[in-house]
Design a protein around this motif. Sequence first.
Motif, PDB file in Angstrom:
ATOM      1  N   ALA A  24      31.747  40.044  46.330  1.00 31.70           N
ATOM      2  CA  ALA A  24      32.914  39.166  46.272  1.00 31.70           C
ATOM      3  C   ALA A  24      32.479  37.751  45.903  1.00 31.70           C
ATOM      4  O   ALA A  24      31.409  37.301  46.299  1.00 31.70           O
ATOM      5  CB  ALA A  24      33.631  39.158  47.612  1.00 31.70           C
ATOM      6  N   THR A  25      33.319  37.086  45.156  1.00 27.93           N
ATOM      7  CA  THR A  25      33.045  35.693  44.817  1.00 27.93           C
ATOM      8  C   THR A  25      33.975  34.797  45.636  1.00 27.93           C
ATOM      9  O   THR A  25      35.060  35.206  46.036  1.00 27.93           O
ATOM     10  CB  THR A  25      33.271  35.427  43.322  1.00 27.93           C
ATOM     11  OG1 THR A  25      34.613  35.753  42.993  1.00 27.93           O
ATOM     12  CG2 THR A  25      32.307  36.251  42.478  1.00 27.93           C
ATOM     13  N   LYS A  26      33.545  33.590  45.860  1.00 28.64           N
ATOM     14  CA  LYS A  26      34.352  32.644  46.609  1.00 28.64           C
ATOM     15  C   LYS A  26      35.452  32.093  45.711  1.00 28.64           C
ATOM     16  O   LYS A  26      35.228  31.801  44.543  1.00 28.64           O
ATOM     17  CB  LYS A  26      33.503  31.498  47.142  1.00 28.64           C
ATOM     18  CG  LYS A  26      32.579  31.921  48.244  1.00 28.64           C
ATOM     19  CD  LYS A  26      31.889  30.728  48.847  1.00 28.64           C
ATOM     20  CE  LYS A  26      31.012  31.172  49.994  1.00 28.64           C
ATOM     21  NZ  LYS A  26      30.403  30.043  50.685  1.00 28.64           N
ATOM     22  N   TRP A  27      36.628  31.959  46.284  1.00 27.95           N
ATOM     23  CA  TRP A  27      37.761  31.376  45.579  1.00 27.95           C
ATOM     24  C   TRP A  27      37.862  29.913  45.969  1.00 27.95           C
ATOM     25  O   TRP A  27      37.771  29.570  47.152  1.00 27.95           O
ATOM     26  CB  TRP A  27      39.047  32.117  45.960  1.00 27.95           C
ATOM     27  CG  TRP A  27      40.221  31.681  45.167  1.00 27.95           C
ATOM     28  CD1 TRP A  27      40.573  32.121  43.922  1.00 27.95           C
ATOM     29  CD2 TRP A  27      41.209  30.720  45.542  1.00 27.95           C
ATOM     30  NE1 TRP A  27      41.716  31.495  43.501  1.00 27.95           N
ATOM     31  CE2 TRP A  27      42.131  30.610  44.493  1.00 27.95           C
ATOM     32  CE3 TRP A  27      41.395  29.927  46.659  1.00 27.95           C
ATOM     33  CZ2 TRP A  27      43.213  29.769  44.520  1.00 27.95           C
ATOM     34  CZ3 TRP A  27      42.489  29.070  46.688  1.00 27.95           C
ATOM     35  CH2 TRP A  27      43.381  29.007  45.631  1.00 27.95           C
ATOM     36  N   ASN A  28      38.022  29.050  44.997  1.00 30.47           N
ATOM     37  CA  ASN A  28      38.100  27.621  45.252  1.00 30.47           C
ATOM     38  C   ASN A  28      39.354  27.081  44.572  1.00 30.47           C
ATOM     39  O   ASN A  28      39.471  27.110  43.343  1.00 30.47           O
ATOM     40  CB  ASN A  28      36.854  26.921  44.720  1.00 30.47           C
ATOM     41  CG  ASN A  28      36.781  25.482  45.149  1.00 30.47           C
ATOM     42  OD1 ASN A  28      37.748  24.910  45.622  1.00 30.47           O
ATOM     43  ND2 ASN A  28      35.619  24.891  44.978  1.00 30.47           N
ATOM     44  N   ALA A  29      40.303  26.600  45.362  1.00 28.57           N
ATOM     45  CA  ALA A  29      41.567  26.093  44.817  1.00 28.57           C
ATOM     46  C   ALA A  29      41.343  24.997  43.788  1.00 28.57           C
ATOM     47  O   ALA A  29      42.098  24.881  42.812  1.00 28.57           O
ATOM     48  CB  ALA A  29      42.446  25.587  45.942  1.00 28.57           C
TER      49      ALA A  29
END
Length: 65
Positions: free
Chosen positions: A4-9
Amino acid sequence: MRKATKWNAVDYLETEEDIAAYLDAALEDRDPSVMAAALDDVARKQGTSGQQESERFLDESARFD
């Protein structure tokens, strides 16, 4: 297994309209910590530290509890 990759707004706040919609959505939650996090995201996008703004928002919102 997929990683999984990190989501960054911040990566998705491209325009002033994006920022306004993001802050509107945070306000709809009615949780001061959500709004503080959104303000931090916007500040990071604009290249400033949002810590002081977040703390000010949380201090002011505490008066409405």
